[in-house]
Motif scaffolding. Structure first.
Motif, PDB file in Angstrom:
ATOM      1  N   GLY A  25       0.815  -1.217   0.000  1.00  0.00           N
ATOM      2  CA  GLY A  25       0.000   0.000   0.000  1.00  0.00           C
ATOM      3  C   GLY A  25       0.847   1.265   0.000  1.00  0.00           C
ATOM      4  N   GLU A  26       1.952   1.243   0.740  1.00  0.00           N
ATOM      5  CA  GLU A  26       2.866   2.389   0.761  1.00  0.00           C
ATOM      6  C   GLU A  26       3.512   2.573  -0.617  1.00  0.00           C
ATOM      7  N   ALA A  27       3.877   1.457  -1.234  1.00  0.00           N
ATOM      8  CA  ALA A  27       4.493   1.524  -2.565  1.00  0.00           C
ATOM      9  C   ALA A  27       3.508   2.058  -3.596  1.00  0.00           C
ATOM     10  N   LEU A  28       2.252   1.689  -3.468  1.00  0.00           N
ATOM     11  CA  LEU A  28       1.235   2.197  -4.403  1.00  0.00           C
ATOM     12  C   LEU A  28       1.049   3.702  -4.240  1.00  0.00           C
ATOM     13  N   ALA A  29       1.061   4.176  -3.003  1.00  0.00           N
ATOM     14  CA  ALA A  29       0.956   5.614  -2.756  1.00  0.00           C
ATOM     15  C   ALA A  29       2.182   6.340  -3.299  1.00  0.00           C
ATOM     16  N   GLU A  30       3.350   5.740  -3.116  1.00  0.00           N
ATOM     17  CA  GLU A  30       4.590   6.331  -3.626  1.00  0.00           C
ATOM     18  C   GLU A  30       4.584   6.360  -5.155  1.00  0.00           C
ATOM     19  N   ARG A  31       4.057   5.315  -5.765  1.00  0.00           N
ATOM     20  CA  ARG A  31       3.950   5.270  -7.226  1.00  0.00           C
ATOM     21  C   ARG A  31       3.039   6.386  -7.740  1.00  0.00           C
ATOM     22  N   ALA A  32       1.924   6.588  -7.078  1.00  0.00           N
ATOM     23  CA  ALA A  32       0.993   7.647  -7.481  1.00  0.00           C
ATOM     24  C   ALA A  32       1.647   9.017  -7.362  1.00  0.00           C
ATOM     25  N   GLU A  33       2.378   9.228  -6.268  1.00  0.00           N
ATOM     26  CA  GLU A  33       3.076  10.510  -6.072  1.00  0.00           C
ATOM     27  C   GLU A  33       4.149  10.707  -7.145  1.00  0.00           C
ATOM     28  N   ALA A  34       4.891   9.658  -7.469  1.00  0.00           N
ATOM     29  CA  ALA A  34       5.926   9.755  -8.505  1.00  0.00           C
ATOM     30  C   ALA A  34       5.297  10.064  -9.867  1.00  0.00           C
ATOM     31  N   ALA A  35       4.175   9.459 -10.157  1.00  0.00           N
ATOM     32  CA  ALA A  35       3.494   9.725 -11.431  1.00  0.00           C
ATOM     33  C   ALA A  35       3.027  11.185 -11.496  1.00  0.00           C
ATOM     34  N   ARG A  36       2.519  11.713 -10.385  1.00  0.00           N
ATOM     35  CA  ARG A  36       2.126  13.135 -10.341  1.00  0.00           C
ATOM     36  C   ARG A  36       3.340  14.028 -10.555  1.00  0.00           C
ATOM     37  N   ARG A  37       4.434  13.664  -9.922  1.00  0.00           N
ATOM     38  CA  ARG A  37       5.670  14.442 -10.055  1.00  0.00           C
ATOM     39  C   ARG A  37       6.171  14.451 -11.490  1.00  0.00           C
ATOM     40  N   VAL A  38       6.083  13.314 -12.160  1.00  0.00           N
ATOM     41  CA  VAL A  38       6.492  13.219 -13.567  1.00  0.00           C
ATOM     42  C   VAL A  38       5.663  14.178 -14.420  1.00  0.00           C
ATOM     43  N   GLU A  39       4.372  14.208 -14.196  1.00  0.00           N
ATOM     44  CA  GLU A  39       3.508  15.104 -14.976  1.00  0.00           C
ATOM     45  C   GLU A  39       3.837  16.566 -14.699  1.00  0.00           C
ATOM     46  N   GLN A  40       4.101  16.892 -13.457  1.00  0.00           N
ATOM     47  CA  GLN A  40       4.479  18.267 -13.117  1.00  0.00           C
ATOM     48  C   GLN A  40       5.784  18.660 -13.812  1.00  0.00           C
TER      49      GLN A  40
END
Length: 156
Positions: A4-19
């Motif tokens: 679950g922590e890794a999934l949250a981290e993945r979502a944050e990384a994907a947002r960061r990539v878009e930014q």
């Protein structure tokens, strides 16, 4: 680290990539005589680092999903596939019930008695019951998946 922590981290990384993509695009060209808002080369380096981390994270998540059992459903990958199909089936059944009931987009009621009457080509009540059962099954599956996400350790 839990899945679950890794999934949250993945979502944050994907947002960061878009930014970063947006910022890079905004700084990739600038007018002569002016300074760019940011150094696009530095942003690209940061993007590469985040993408490398994201790739590693996705690989580990996928390995974990393929190995971790979920009750009697098989692996977490199997449960995720089941969830996707339940969502599609629920949406299709709900749309069919709405269309047969005459609700939704493009529905026009009769204005005059002389106009042709529209009839339901499908049993609306049965479709609604089926959609309700599917929604319940989907909710139960979501709980199982979420529980597994927070109980399972992320594999290397």
């Amino acid at each position: 680290m839990k899945l679950g922590e890794a999934l949250a981290e993945r979502a944050e990384a994907a947002r960061r990539v878009e930014q970063l993509r947006t910022r890079i695009n905004g700084s990739a060209r600038y007018q002569e005589g002016e300074l760019p808002p940011e150094d696009a080369a530095v942003l690209l380096t940061e993007l590469d680092q985040i993408l490398d981390h994201l790739e590693s994270l996705i690989r580990r998540i996928n390995r974990t999903n393929a190995a971790v059992p979920v009750d009697d459903l098989g692996t977490l990958t199997d449960a995720l596939a089941r969830r996707d199909i339940l969502r599609l089936r629920h949406a299709a059944i709900t749309a069919a019930a709405d269309a047969a009931a005459g609700s939704g987009r493009g529905h026009v009621t009769r204005q005059l008695r002389s106009e042709l009457k529209m009839l339901a080509g499908l049993p609306v009540a049965e479709l609604r019951e089926r959609a309700d059962r599917l929604a319940g099954e989907l909710r139960q599956l979501e709980v199982q998946i979420q529980r597994t996400n927070w109980e399972a350790d992320l594999l290397d």
